[in-house]
Design a protein around this motif. Sequence first.
Motif, PDB file in Angstrom:
ATOM      1  N   ALA A  85       0.837  -1.205   0.000  1.00  0.00           N
ATOM      2  CA  ALA A  85       0.000   0.000   0.000  1.00  0.00           C
ATOM      3  C   ALA A  85       0.871   1.253   0.000  1.00  0.00           C
ATOM      4  N   GLU A  86       0.255   2.366  -0.370  1.00  0.00           N
ATOM      5  CA  GLU A  86       0.972   3.635  -0.375  1.00  0.00           C
ATOM      6  C   GLU A  86       1.152   4.140   1.051  1.00  0.00           C
ATOM      7  N   ILE A  87       2.136   4.999   1.237  1.00  0.00           N
ATOM      8  CA  ILE A  87       2.397   5.605   2.539  1.00  0.00           C
ATOM      9  C   ILE A  87       1.134   6.315   3.019  1.00  0.00           C
ATOM     10  N   THR A  88       0.817   6.140   4.286  1.00  0.00           N
ATOM     11  CA  THR A  88      -0.320   6.824   4.886  1.00  0.00           C
ATOM     12  C   THR A  88       0.083   8.271   5.154  1.00  0.00           C
ATOM     13  N   THR A  89      -0.744   9.208   4.721  1.00  0.00           N
ATOM     14  CA  THR A  89      -0.380  10.627   4.824  1.00  0.00           C
ATOM     15  C   THR A  89      -1.213  11.398   5.845  1.00  0.00           C
ATOM     16  N   ILE A 100      -0.719  21.876   1.145  1.00  0.00           N
ATOM     17  CA  ILE A 100       0.272  21.312   2.073  1.00  0.00           C
ATOM     18  C   ILE A 100       1.489  22.228   2.143  1.00  0.00           C
ATOM     19  N   ARG A 101       1.946  22.697   0.991  1.00  0.00           N
ATOM     20  CA  ARG A 101       3.085  23.633   0.975  1.00  0.00           C
ATOM     21  C   ARG A 101       2.756  24.914   1.735  1.00  0.00           C
ATOM     22  N   ALA A 102       1.524  25.378   1.631  1.00  0.00           N
ATOM     23  CA  ALA A 102       1.121  26.595   2.348  1.00  0.00           C
ATOM     24  C   ALA A 102       1.059  26.354   3.852  1.00  0.00           C
ATOM     25  N   GLN A 103       0.613  25.150   4.272  1.00  0.00           N
ATOM     26  CA  GLN A 103       0.522  24.823   5.697  1.00  0.00           C
ATOM     27  C   GLN A 103       1.883  24.636   6.337  1.00  0.00           C
ATOM     28  N   ALA A 104       2.830  24.086   5.581  1.00  0.00           N
ATOM     29  CA  ALA A 104       4.132  23.740   6.156  1.00  0.00           C
ATOM     30  C   ALA A 104       5.261  24.178   5.227  1.00  0.00           C
ATOM     31  N   PRO A 105       5.380  25.485   4.970  1.00  0.00           N
ATOM     32  CA  PRO A 105       6.387  25.937   4.001  1.00  0.00           C
ATOM     33  C   PRO A 105       7.817  25.580   4.410  1.00  0.00           C
ATOM     34  N   HIS A 106       8.069  25.475   5.708  1.00  0.00           N
ATOM     35  CA  HIS A 106       9.421  25.165   6.176  1.00  0.00           C
ATOM     36  C   HIS A 106       9.901  23.790   5.687  1.00  0.00           C
ATOM     37  N   LEU A 107       8.977  22.879   5.416  1.00  0.00           N
ATOM     38  CA  LEU A 107       9.367  21.555   4.938  1.00  0.00           C
ATOM     39  C   LEU A 107       9.842  21.576   3.494  1.00  0.00           C
ATOM     40  N   PHE A 108       9.530  22.646   2.789  1.00  0.00           N
ATOM     41  CA  PHE A 108       9.865  22.722   1.375  1.00  0.00           C
ATOM     42  C   PHE A 108      10.967  23.735   1.096  1.00  0.00           C
ATOM     43  N   ALA A 120       4.084  14.229   7.630  1.00  0.00           N
ATOM     44  CA  ALA A 120       2.622  14.336   7.555  1.00  0.00           C
ATOM     45  C   ALA A 120       2.018  14.096   8.933  1.00  0.00           C
ATOM     46  N   PRO A 121       1.245  15.051   9.464  1.00  0.00           N
ATOM     47  CA  PRO A 121       0.634  14.865  10.788  1.00  0.00           C
ATOM     48  C   PRO A 121      -0.274  13.627  10.797  1.00  0.00           C
ATOM     49  N   GLY A 122       0.020  12.695  11.688  1.00  0.00           N
ATOM     50  CA  GLY A 122      -0.756  11.461  11.759  1.00  0.00           C
ATOM     51  C   GLY A 122      -0.401  10.460  10.676  1.00  0.00           C
ATOM     52  N   GLY A 123       0.676  10.730   9.921  1.00  0.00           N
ATOM     53  CA  GLY A 123       1.083   9.845   8.830  1.00  0.00           C
ATOM     54  C   GLY A 123       1.921   8.680   9.327  1.00  0.00           C
ATOM     55  N   GLU A 124       2.184   7.788   8.416  1.00  0.00           N
ATOM     56  CA  GLU A 124       2.889   6.542   8.717  1.00  0.00           C
ATOM     57  C   GLU A 124       4.390   6.730   8.902  1.00  0.00           C
ATOM     58  N   GLY A 125       4.987   7.532   8.085  1.00  0.00           N
ATOM     59  CA  GLY A 125       6.431   7.710   8.120  1.00  0.00           C
ATOM     60  C   GLY A 125       7.138   6.786   7.142  1.00  0.00           C
ATOM     61  N   LEU A 126       8.229   7.279   6.584  1.00  0.00           N
ATOM     62  CA  LEU A 126       8.969   6.559   5.557  1.00  0.00           C
ATOM     63  C   LEU A 126       9.643   5.297   6.084  1.00  0.00           C
ATOM     64  N   ALA A 127      10.167   5.326   7.321  1.00  0.00           N
ATOM     65  CA  ALA A 127      10.835   4.142   7.878  1.00  0.00           C
ATOM     66  C   ALA A 127       9.864   2.973   7.998  1.00  0.00           C
TER      67      ALA A 127
END
Length: 190
Positions: A85-89, A100-108, A120-127
């Motif tokens: 399955a795809e990563i949970t976001t 998303i870019r507008a909510q968290a510009p520092h990540l970009f 991603a808040p509440g997301g699965e995470g890459l690891a």
Amino acid sequence: MSDYPDILILRHGETEWNRAGRMQGDQDSPLTETGRAQARRQGALLAAIGCDGYQWFSSPQGRAWQTATLANLNGAQITPDARLAEITTGDWTGLRFDDIRAQAPHLFELDDGLHWYDHAPGGEGLAAVAARTRAFLGDLTGPAVIVTHGITSRILRCHLLGQPWEAFDTLEGGQGVIYRIRKRQQERLS
């Protein structure tokens, strides 16, 4: 496992949310006509190169499952596997990428590729995606066709190519594509 069998990795075709620039994560939207055509083209390519004797696996998410069904011209049994399955976001699911870019510009602000998925808040995470995809590959017993998603495909290919999974964003993506991985070498077929 250090040496994997031959693998064909398909990314699902274009969806309505892909076209609209929305984050899908663990949610789904239907394939567009372009996406269905991409899946049929994948099937024609697989028929041309031959994948008899390959086991078929797919993410159970609708967009991947529909792609697998359309691409499976030889009628092989398709096994759903949630590890594909795809990563949970989390809270970003359904949002447009611009929002998303507008909510968290520092990540970009940093040139950090696609690693913003890890925040991603509440997301699965890459690891976690890396752990479940490694476990999936460890269970393979022979050559396989794998139908999955963008981030999941890249992390799978890192494992198969002997690269650290953290390098996932250095690999190309694309919708409706097929990657053949054999002997730690990658070839894009579509």
